[in-house]
Write an enzyme that holds these catalytic residues in place. Structure first.
Site, PDB file in Angstrom:
ATOM      1  N   LYS A  87     -21.736 -16.373  -3.118  1.00 20.81           N
ATOM      2  CA  LYS A  87     -21.078 -16.018  -4.368  1.00 20.81           C
ATOM      3  C   LYS A  87     -21.531 -14.638  -4.829  1.00 20.81           C
ATOM      4  O   LYS A  87     -22.629 -14.182  -4.500  1.00 20.81           O
ATOM      5  CB  LYS A  87     -21.442 -17.031  -5.469  1.00 20.81           C
ATOM      6  CG  LYS A  87     -20.973 -18.449  -5.244  1.00 20.81           C
ATOM      7  CD  LYS A  87     -21.452 -19.335  -6.382  1.00 20.81           C
ATOM      8  CE  LYS A  87     -21.090 -20.785  -6.156  1.00 20.81           C
ATOM      9  NZ  LYS A  87     -19.645 -21.010  -6.279  1.00 20.81           N
ATOM     10  N   ARG A 143     -17.026 -30.794  -1.755  1.00 28.68           N
ATOM     11  CA  ARG A 143     -16.175 -31.797  -1.107  1.00 28.68           C
ATOM     12  C   ARG A 143     -16.821 -32.337   0.162  1.00 28.68           C
ATOM     13  O   ARG A 143     -16.528 -33.451   0.591  1.00 28.68           O
ATOM     14  CB  ARG A 143     -14.799 -31.184  -0.814  1.00 28.68           C
ATOM     15  CG  ARG A 143     -14.774 -30.059   0.199  1.00 28.68           C
ATOM     16  CD  ARG A 143     -13.543 -29.181   0.079  1.00 28.68           C
ATOM     17  NE  ARG A 143     -13.573 -28.388  -1.149  1.00 28.68           N
ATOM     18  CZ  ARG A 143     -12.591 -27.570  -1.527  1.00 28.68           C
ATOM     19  NH1 ARG A 143     -11.514 -27.429  -0.776  1.00 28.68           N
ATOM     20  NH2 ARG A 143     -12.689 -26.883  -2.645  1.00 28.68           N
TER      21      ARG A 143
END
Length: 475
Positions: free
Chosen positions: A252, A326
């Site tokens: 990020k 996920r």
């Protein structure tokens, strides 16, 4: 904060009184005498009309002070809760007294308790300057005792989740978080298991191991079980517990990394919910699974293009290591399936796309059927949390086809990211009723207002408790 029930005529010496006023200066029920005793010239001078968000502190002849709260045009559950949240922070005494629970709306007592306990929350573990709020006791005049007890438990577990998430990642490793969850579970009579790295490896939770590979802090998986003798239904919960998310090798940018201690908010909400259900004594079996790990950058970190094998279900080609939530949920869903619950709900700060679509106050809900989604929406309405249903659009599944594995963890499209993530999770949810809650927006309050305090919100815990309550009552 201690919440007490008292009767009218209580000794007010040293306390601060809290009263409510509508936008036309009409006092709310229970506040008539207090507002009538205020010189209207003081209200004119302060330009206080009773509009939503207004707070005015005045002297009072029989108490330490009077806090007038603007409620706005209509007295509703939300407007009362918001007003009390604003007002509790204006109290400068150790004790406050209010009769706002007498307002003739459904849940008035709960609205007052939640406004006070959630709005009065402070996280001060690392503060060395400044003073904590002095408020220690709130007396409710002629309140509903049962409603107070239930509201207090809901607020306490929400604030527990807030504490966990607000703790800096330096001091909240997966092992540390597991330990804190276990201690809280013990106090509530909830049984538990904690899987360490060896057990996770032996159980072949390959997706969790793949996310954990870049960190020098070992992953954990916590299983909590509440099994009252009279339970006739079974709720399964799965919470995403990324204790810090760098994005892995798909790293990020710095601004997006600043809040990533929040990425275990799903696990915190799930743990808080099952503890709340147990403390309330609801007659429903609940099992909660929380995979916990960092998503870090290291020499052994999963690389884009690697393939992971979860405990069950499709093999996964990882094309973006920042779509890691996920992955661990795939293993969490595989573990919860062993317990064969009647309904499974997973909770996760999963996608920025959900926040883009719904903002910072509303979470997305996806259901395996409209009935499942509606059950969550109804529970959220009772809990006073905001959700919106998004479609589980199965036609997007083909966008997740992988050339070398059964599925890939992202699509090539920049659009519909929250839906694509839900469709991915559907592959691991099986055939049982299932809902996915994407709380990426409201997991963090970005300003202090009403019952919200800047920082972790504990969002989702009270909705899950209400889902459990509805299931326990529907049999």
């Amino acid at each position: 904060m201690e919440i007490n029930i008292t009767e009218g005529g209580t000794d007010l010496a040293g306390a601060t009184l809290i009263a409510g006023v509508m936008s036309d200066r009409e006092p709310l029920a229970g506040s008539e005498e207090l507002v009538a005793g205020v010189d209207s010239r003081l209200l004119d001078l302060a330009k206080f009309e009773g509009n939503a968000g207004q707070v005015l502190v005045l002297p009072h002849d029989t108490a330490a002070g009077l806090v007038l709260l603007g409620v706005g045009d209509e007295a509703t559950f939300d407007s009362i809760r918001t007003a009390v949240g604003n007002g509790i922070r204006a109290v400068k005494t150790a004790r406050a007294v209010t009769s706002l629970c007498q307002v003739p709306i459904d849940g008035a007592t709960r609205a007052v308790v939640e406004g006070a306990m959630l709005g009065g929350y402070e996280y001060r573990d690392y503060k060395t300057t400044g003073e904590a709020s002095p408020v220690q006791i709130l007396d409710l005049i002629d309140a509903d005792g049962a409603e107070v007890s239930e509201a207090v438990i809901g607020c306490e577990v929400t604030n527990l989740a807030r504490d966990w998430v607000n703790t800096p990642a330096l001091d909240m490793s997966p092992e540390t978080l597991a330990g804190r969850i276990v201690r809280a579970a013990d106090e509530a009579g909830v049984t538990h298991q904690v899987w360490d790295l060896k057990r996770i490896t032996d159980e072949k939770l390959g997706a969790l191991l793949g996310v954990a590979a870049g960190s020098d802090r070992s992953p954990s998986l916590v299983i909590l079980e509440y099994r009252p003798d009279r339970a006739t239904s079974h709720l399964g919960l799965v919470g995403k517990g990324i204790t810090f998310d760098t994005g892995g090798l798909s790293i990020k940018t710095a601004p997006f990394m600043e809040e990533m201690k929040d990425d275990m908010s799903g696990a915190a909400a799930v743990a808080a919910a099952i503890i709340g259900v147990a403390r309330l004594g609801l007659p429903i079996r609940v099992t909660a699974v929380m995979p916990l790990t960092d998503n870090a950058v290291g020499g052994n970190a999963t690389r884009p293009g690697d393939v992971l094998r979860p405990i069950s279900g499709p093999t996964i080609e990882v094309l973006n290591t920042d779509a890691e939530g996920r992955l661990i949920l795939a293993d969490g869903l595989g573990v919860i399936a062993r317990y064969e619950p009647d309904l499974v709900i997973d909770v996760a700060t999963l996608t920025g796309a959900a926040r883009v679509a719904l903002g910072d106050r509303i979470a997305a809900v996806f259901g395996s059927s409209s009935d499942v989604a509606n059950r969550v929406l109804a529970a959220a309405s009772r809990a006073g949390e905001f959700f919106w249903e998004l479609p589980l659009f199965k036609e997007y599944r083909k966008q997740l086809d992988s050339d070398i594995a059964d599925i890939k963890n992202i699509t090539a499209s920049r659009y519909g990211g929250a839906i694509a993530a839900a469709v991915f999770l559907a592959e691991y949810a099986g055939e049982r009723p299932w809902a996915h809650l994407d709380i990426a927006g409201p997991a963090r309050a970005r300003e202090t207002a009403g019952e919200q305090v800047k920082g972790a919100s504990g969002f989702g815990a009270r909705t899950l408790i209400e889902v459990a309550r509805a299931m326990s009552e529907s049999v």
